[in-house]
Design a protein around this motif. Sequence first.
Motif, PDB file in Angstrom:
ATOM      1  N   LEU A  65      87.069  57.659  -6.775  1.00 24.77           N
ATOM      2  CA  LEU A  65      87.269  59.061  -7.123  1.00 24.77           C
ATOM      3  C   LEU A  65      88.749  59.407  -7.242  1.00 24.77           C
ATOM      4  N   ALA A  66      89.585  58.909  -6.335  1.00 33.06           N
ATOM      5  CA  ALA A  66      91.017  59.222  -6.377  1.00 33.06           C
ATOM      6  C   ALA A  66      91.649  58.688  -7.655  1.00 33.06           C
ATOM      7  N   ALA A  67      91.273  57.483  -8.061  1.00 32.12           N
ATOM      8  CA  ALA A  67      91.836  56.914  -9.288  1.00 32.12           C
ATOM      9  C   ALA A  67      91.435  57.740 -10.501  1.00 32.12           C
ATOM     10  N   TYR A  68      90.193  58.187 -10.548  1.00 27.38           N
ATOM     11  CA  TYR A  68      89.731  58.968 -11.700  1.00 27.38           C
ATOM     12  C   TYR A  68      90.449  60.317 -11.770  1.00 27.38           C
ATOM     13  N   ARG A  69      90.555  60.996 -10.643  1.00 36.95           N
ATOM     14  CA  ARG A  69      91.237  62.292 -10.642  1.00 36.95           C
ATOM     15  C   ARG A  69      92.725  62.147 -10.944  1.00 36.95           C
ATOM     16  N   TYR A  70      93.329  61.076 -10.488  1.00 40.74           N
ATOM     17  CA  TYR A  70      94.739  60.846 -10.790  1.00 40.74           C
ATOM     18  C   TYR A  70      94.946  60.711 -12.300  1.00 40.74           C
ATOM     19  N   LEU A  71      94.085  59.960 -12.949  1.00 38.96           N
ATOM     20  CA  LEU A  71      94.211  59.790 -14.391  1.00 38.96           C
ATOM     21  C   LEU A  71      93.974  61.109 -15.122  1.00 38.96           C
ATOM     22  N   GLU A  72      93.034  61.905 -14.622  1.00 37.78           N
ATOM     23  CA  GLU A  72      92.803  63.214 -15.239  1.00 37.78           C
ATOM     24  C   GLU A  72      94.038  64.101 -15.136  1.00 37.78           C
TER      25      GLU A  72
ATOM     26  N   ARG B  16      97.036  63.152 -14.893  1.00 30.71           N
ATOM     27  CA  ARG B  16      98.099  62.578 -15.717  1.00 30.71           C
ATOM     28  C   ARG B  16      97.855  62.826 -17.208  1.00 30.71           C
ATOM     29  N   GLY B  17      96.706  63.359 -17.550  1.00 28.62           N
ATOM     30  CA  GLY B  17      96.396  63.607 -18.950  1.00 28.62           C
ATOM     31  C   GLY B  17      95.917  62.387 -19.703  1.00 28.62           C
ATOM     32  N   VAL B  18      95.524  61.355 -19.002  1.00 23.54           N
ATOM     33  CA  VAL B  18      95.023  60.143 -19.649  1.00 23.54           C
ATOM     34  C   VAL B  18      93.607  60.409 -20.157  1.00 23.54           C
ATOM     35  N   PRO B  19      93.292  60.029 -21.394  1.00 23.88           N
ATOM     36  CA  PRO B  19      91.911  60.193 -21.878  1.00 23.88           C
ATOM     37  C   PRO B  19      90.952  59.278 -21.118  1.00 23.88           C
ATOM     38  N   VAL B  20      90.310  59.831 -20.102  1.00 25.70           N
ATOM     39  CA  VAL B  20      89.428  59.074 -19.222  1.00 25.70           C
ATOM     40  C   VAL B  20      88.030  59.676 -19.302  1.00 25.70           C
ATOM     41  N   GLU B  21      87.028  58.844 -19.100  1.00 27.90           N
ATOM     42  CA  GLU B  21      85.648  59.292 -19.286  1.00 27.90           C
ATOM     43  C   GLU B  21      84.717  58.529 -18.349  1.00 27.90           C
ATOM     44  N   ARG B  22      83.669  59.214 -17.905  1.00 27.68           N
ATOM     45  CA  ARG B  22      82.579  58.581 -17.170  1.00 27.68           C
ATOM     46  C   ARG B  22      81.447  58.301 -18.157  1.00 27.68           C
TER      47      ARG B  22
ATOM     48  N   VAL C 159      91.215  47.210  -5.036  1.00 28.96           N
ATOM     49  CA  VAL C 159      92.554  47.428  -5.591  1.00 28.96           C
ATOM     50  C   VAL C 159      92.719  48.871  -6.051  1.00 28.96           C
ATOM     51  N   LEU C 160      91.658  49.447  -6.632  1.00 26.36           N
ATOM     52  CA  LEU C 160      91.722  50.821  -7.143  1.00 26.36           C
ATOM     53  C   LEU C 160      90.924  51.793  -6.273  1.00 26.36           C
ATOM     54  N   SER C 161      90.568  51.385  -5.071  1.00 27.66           N
ATOM     55  CA  SER C 161      89.735  52.226  -4.213  1.00 27.66           C
ATOM     56  C   SER C 161      90.533  53.371  -3.620  1.00 27.66           C
ATOM     57  N   ASN C 162      89.803  54.352  -3.081  1.00 25.86           N
ATOM     58  CA  ASN C 162      90.448  55.505  -2.450  1.00 25.86           C
ATOM     59  C   ASN C 162      91.329  55.090  -1.282  1.00 25.86           C
ATOM     60  N   ALA C 163      90.895  54.043  -0.554  1.00 18.78           N
ATOM     61  CA  ALA C 163      91.633  53.638   0.639  1.00 18.78           C
ATOM     62  C   ALA C 163      92.923  52.892   0.315  1.00 18.78           C
ATOM     63  N   LEU C 164      92.932  52.132  -0.776  1.00 18.63           N
ATOM     64  CA  LEU C 164      94.071  51.254  -1.067  1.00 18.63           C
ATOM     65  C   LEU C 164      94.868  51.670  -2.297  1.00 18.63           C
ATOM     66  N   LEU C 165      94.528  52.772  -2.932  1.00 20.18           N
ATOM     67  CA  LEU C 165      95.241  53.162  -4.149  1.00 20.18           C
ATOM     68  C   LEU C 165      96.712  53.445  -3.878  1.00 20.18           C
ATOM     69  N   ALA C 166      97.011  53.921  -2.662  1.00 27.52           N
ATOM     70  CA  ALA C 166      98.404  54.240  -2.329  1.00 27.52           C
ATOM     71  C   ALA C 166      99.206  53.020  -1.894  1.00 27.52           C
ATOM     72  N   GLU C 167      98.570  51.852  -1.796  1.00 26.56           N
ATOM     73  CA  GLU C 167      99.305  50.632  -1.435  1.00 26.56           C
ATOM     74  C   GLU C 167     100.321  50.293  -2.536  1.00 26.56           C
ATOM     75  N   PRO C 168     101.469  49.728  -2.163  1.00 26.53           N
ATOM     76  CA  PRO C 168     102.491  49.398  -3.174  1.00 26.53           C
ATOM     77  C   PRO C 168     101.932  48.520  -4.287  1.00 26.53           C
ATOM     78  N   GLY C 169     102.093  48.958  -5.511  1.00 26.24           N
ATOM     79  CA  GLY C 169     101.669  48.192  -6.680  1.00 26.24           C
ATOM     80  C   GLY C 169     100.325  48.596  -7.245  1.00 26.24           C
ATOM     81  N   ASN C 170      99.413  49.138  -6.425  1.00 26.27           N
ATOM     82  CA  ASN C 170      98.072  49.458  -6.918  1.00 26.27           C
ATOM     83  C   ASN C 170      98.098  50.615  -7.912  1.00 26.27           C
TER      84      ASN C 170
END
Length: 374
Positions: A41-48, A50-56, A209-220
Amino acid sequence: MRRGLVIAIVVALLAVLGAALIGGSRGGLVSTYSPRSQGLLAAYRYLEERGVPVERWQRPARELPLREELTLVLAAPWTTPMTAEDVDHLENLVRLGGRIVYLTAPDSVNGPGLLFDLRFGTLPVPGVDEPPWSYRAWRDWVRTPVVARATPRAKELGLPPRIAARRGRVSPTIVAGVERLYRDERGLTRVMRKPIGRGDVLVIDNAGVLSNALLAEPGNLELLEWLAAARGTGRLVFDEFVHGHHDPGARTRQGVGSIVALALHLGLVYLGIVWALSRRFGRPIVDEGPPRSSVARDLVALAELHRRAGHAGQAARAMAEAYRVVTGDDPPDGDPVLDERDLLDRARRLGELQQGERSADAARPGDADERTAP
């Protein structure tokens, strides 16, 4: 049927039902709708934001548009399987220049994604690390991410120098013709790229790698930015159909198969309950006839005591002798005594004879005068 066996059957049914419910909900853990630690969920909302064209995407994979700029994210494990037609469509999508980002399952085989794994060679193999047995140690083991470093090829592609993945018991198979992009401290491949036609399949071990728990890890987060920007102005699509999120109009063979499977499971459970209830519980109940008086119950208990003590034969012989005294003949029952009821019947018949004899004596006037004479 013993009560313990019935309890065991009930426990087994509950365990199967619980396993089915838990297994059916695991796919939703890595969904873009999930706020849990493994969700996206965090990755999807972040992309939204940022204005990235993202879709479910909530329809079968075979309905995806064949566009070169499309990037499809598939996060395992799934709850809805793909058909051969879906896998063929995805292969055509990649050959025409699309990209599939496959986030593998860390703990088990992605059963509903077996056709996809077979087609693209991403079947899992046992990992090197085994989780500890104690709960506290296992929790720390799961929460501690695995750091992976970029290879020279990853640096050429502009990927971040490091990422952090979740620990798991399985890893994707390393197939021929792939580019290894990230390795951990033991040299195990964590991210690889497989070119197919004009596109490619990016296999990441694993969805953490893209999970809510690890998205803030350096590089993810940088990796997520790279995935969004690598296809230019193309869309980044998260497949939610495989996680059970379907559009109301998306009628599929999988849905019909799920209904049939549910009906079969319910039918089996029903037949099991009927079979269990139709069996006899415990020993058969003996019909003891109409209620007896307390004297009769006492006599039966006394007869049982005689039988258990081994005195039944002796008591029968004593009653036979009393029978001869009263009637002058041998008793018709014979010897030995069969059980306590047989002994009781003999005693009852002898008592009736003795009572009749006393009544006859009382009816004789001479005898009565002799008994009352001084």
